[in-house]
Design a protein around this motif. Structure first.
Motif, mmCIF file in Angstrom:
data_model
loop_
_atom_site.group_PDB
_atom_site.id
_atom_site.type_symbol
_atom_site.label_atom_id
_atom_site.label_comp_id
_atom_site.label_asym_id
_atom_site.label_seq_id
_atom_site.Cartn_x
_atom_site.Cartn_y
_atom_site.Cartn_z
ATOM 1 N N TYR A 101 -52.251 19.900 -26.399
ATOM 2 C CA TYR A 101 -51.726 21.183 -26.875
ATOM 3 C C TYR A 101 -50.231 21.302 -26.579
ATOM 4 O O TYR A 101 -49.449 21.709 -27.436
ATOM 5 C CB TYR A 101 -52.485 22.348 -26.231
ATOM 6 N N VAL A 102 -49.830 20.938 -25.362
ATOM 7 C CA VAL A 102 -48.416 20.992 -24.980
ATOM 8 C C VAL A 102 -47.579 20.081 -25.881
ATOM 9 O O VAL A 102 -46.516 20.478 -26.367
ATOM 10 C CB VAL A 102 -48.223 20.629 -23.489
ATOM 11 N N ALA A 103 -48.058 18.872 -26.121
ATOM 12 C CA ALA A 103 -47.313 17.919 -26.951
ATOM 13 C C ALA A 103 -47.192 18.414 -28.392
ATOM 14 O O ALA A 103 -46.102 18.404 -28.979
ATOM 15 C CB ALA A 103 -47.975 16.546 -26.909
ATOM 16 N N VAL A 104 -48.293 18.879 -28.964
ATOM 17 C CA VAL A 104 -48.289 19.330 -30.364
ATOM 18 C C VAL A 104 -47.458 20.605 -30.509
ATOM 19 O O VAL A 104 -46.649 20.725 -31.439
ATOM 20 C CB VAL A 104 -49.731 19.540 -30.883
ATOM 21 N N THR A 105 -47.622 21.547 -29.594
ATOM 22 C CA THR A 105 -46.850 22.792 -29.710
ATOM 23 C C THR A 105 -45.365 22.550 -29.457
ATOM 24 O O THR A 105 -44.531 23.314 -29.945
ATOM 25 C CB THR A 105 -47.373 23.899 -28.767
ATOM 26 N N GLY A 106 -45.022 21.490 -28.734
ATOM 27 C CA GLY A 106 -43.612 21.132 -28.585
ATOM 28 C C GLY A 106 -42.989 20.827 -29.934
ATOM 29 O O GLY A 106 -41.855 21.232 -30.219
ATOM 30 N N VAL A 107 -43.730 20.147 -30.783
ATOM 31 C CA VAL A 107 -43.255 19.841 -32.141
ATOM 32 C C VAL A 107 -43.202 21.129 -32.974
ATOM 33 O O VAL A 107 -42.226 21.385 -33.681
ATOM 34 C CB VAL A 107 -44.166 18.794 -32.829
ATOM 35 N N VAL A 108 -44.247 21.939 -32.867
ATOM 36 C CA VAL A 108 -44.315 23.183 -33.639
ATOM 37 C C VAL A 108 -43.170 24.128 -33.265
ATOM 38 O O VAL A 108 -42.522 24.712 -34.135
ATOM 39 C CB VAL A 108 -45.686 23.877 -33.450
ATOM 40 N N VAL A 109 -42.910 24.253 -31.957
ATOM 41 C CA VAL A 109 -41.802 25.107 -31.498
ATOM 42 C C VAL A 109 -40.490 24.625 -32.102
ATOM 43 O O VAL A 109 -39.691 25.431 -32.598
ATOM 44 C CB VAL A 109 -41.733 25.129 -29.949
ATOM 45 N N TYR A 110 -40.268 23.325 -32.086
ATOM 46 C CA TYR A 110 -39.035 22.784 -32.678
ATOM 47 C C TYR A 110 -38.954 23.116 -34.171
ATOM 48 O O TYR A 110 -37.911 23.557 -34.666
ATOM 49 C CB TYR A 110 -38.935 21.269 -32.482
ATOM 50 N N LEU A 111 -40.044 22.897 -34.902
ATOM 51 C CA LEU A 111 -40.030 23.148 -36.344
ATOM 52 C C LEU A 111 -39.769 24.617 -36.656
ATOM 53 O O LEU A 111 -39.078 24.943 -37.625
ATOM 54 C CB LEU A 111 -41.345 22.693 -36.975
ATOM 55 N N LEU A 112 -40.296 25.512 -35.824
ATOM 56 C CA LEU A 112 -40.094 26.940 -36.053
ATOM 57 C C LEU A 112 -38.679 27.397 -35.707
ATOM 58 O O LEU A 112 -38.118 28.259 -36.384
ATOM 59 C CB LEU A 112 -41.122 27.759 -35.252
ATOM 60 N N ILE A 113 -38.092 26.839 -34.651
ATOM 61 C CA ILE A 113 -36.773 27.290 -34.191
ATOM 62 C C ILE A 113 -35.624 26.543 -34.874
ATOM 63 O O ILE A 113 -34.505 27.053 -34.951
ATOM 64 C CB ILE A 113 -36.644 27.189 -32.644
ATOM 65 N N SER A 114 -35.884 25.366 -35.399
ATOM 66 C CA SER A 114 -34.795 24.526 -35.930
ATOM 67 C C SER A 114 -33.941 25.193 -37.012
ATOM 68 O O SER A 114 -32.725 24.955 -37.043
ATOM 69 C CB SER A 114 -35.336 23.175 -36.421
ATOM 70 N N PRO A 115 -34.483 26.058 -37.868
ATOM 71 C CA PRO A 115 -33.584 26.700 -38.860
ATOM 72 C C PRO A 115 -32.532 27.612 -38.227
ATOM 73 O O PRO A 115 -31.540 27.942 -38.861
ATOM 74 C CB PRO A 115 -34.546 27.532 -39.733
ATOM 75 N N TYR A 116 -32.748 27.980 -36.970
ATOM 76 C CA TYR A 116 -31.833 28.922 -36.316
ATOM 77 C C TYR A 116 -30.842 28.264 -35.374
ATOM 78 O O TYR A 116 -30.019 28.927 -34.760
ATOM 79 C CB TYR A 116 -32.647 29.983 -35.559
ATOM 80 N N TYR A 117 -30.933 26.942 -35.245
ATOM 81 C CA TYR A 117 -29.941 26.235 -34.408
ATOM 82 C C TYR A 117 -28.559 26.427 -35.006
ATOM 83 O O TYR A 117 -28.373 26.399 -36.222
ATOM 84 C CB TYR A 117 -30.244 24.733 -34.334
#
Length: 196
Positions: free
Chosen positions: A178-194
């Motif tokens: 869960y930690v590994a997969v949500t790490g990817v999901v968090v990145y995908l969700l936040i990346s447009p705002y970098y």
């Protein structure tokens, strides 16, 4: 079975507990430290987030391959996959801290020119922000909880306490995945705002 192996877990218990406390505390402290505050002028390491997100994805694949390997009776491949997953987690941690020591935190949602969340736009960013925050907070909480679980699970295998290893691994595996997969999901969700 080696008579000394059952005491291996007890031998490392103090170190595992210390590391399990030290890592989150050190990350929290380093997360708030910016190199520029110490006069060290370094450009934000903005290339790191997609790399460490990918490392989370690789970790998830290694975990799945490791479980498949042990279910097929291949202990050697299982050990290699799990050891590599731990190494990937360490590399992720180093990159994550390095990025946050050189860059400001990114806010999910539309931000105005002052870097504050823009609430004037009527978008679905508000409801998606709640989803993002839920995923982020569970990811962070479980990434802290997973440290001792991974280490105790690993030491039990080293000690050849496979009955106890298997019992703890049934808890460790889904949480770590869960930690590994949500790490990817968090990145995908936040990346447009970098910041670009």
């Amino acid at each position: 079975m080696n008579k000394e192996n059952p005491t291996l877990e007890h031998k490392f218990r103090g170190a595992i507990i210390a590391v399990s406390i030290l890592i989150p505390v050190a990350v929290a402290i380093l997360f708030s430290v910016k190199l520029k505050d110490f006069g060290i002028q370094v450009e934000p390491l903005s290339f790191l987030p997609p790399i460490y997100a990918s490392i989370n994805g690789v970790t998830a694949l290694l975990l799945i391959m490791g479980v498949i390997a042990i279910k097929n009776g291949n202990r050697k491949v299982h050990k290699r996959m799990m050891t590599t997953a731990i190494a990937c987690s360490l590399v992720f941690l180093i990159m994550y801290v390095a990025y946050h020591m050189t860059a400001n935190s990114t806010v999910f949602g539309d931000v105005n020119h002052d870097g504050l969340l823009d609430t004037t736009e009527k978008t679905n960013a508000g409801s998606m922000r709640l989803v993002y925050l839920f995923i982020l907070l569970t990811h962070i909480a479980l990434s802290i909880a997973i440290i001792p679980l991974v280490l105790f699970t690993y030491v039990r295998a080293l000690a050849e306490r496979f009955d106890k290893h298997k019992k703890l691994a049934k808890i460790t595996f889904p949480l770590w995945l869960y930690v590994a997969v949500t790490g990817v999901v968090v990145y995908l969700l936040i990346s447009p705002y970098y910041a670009n």
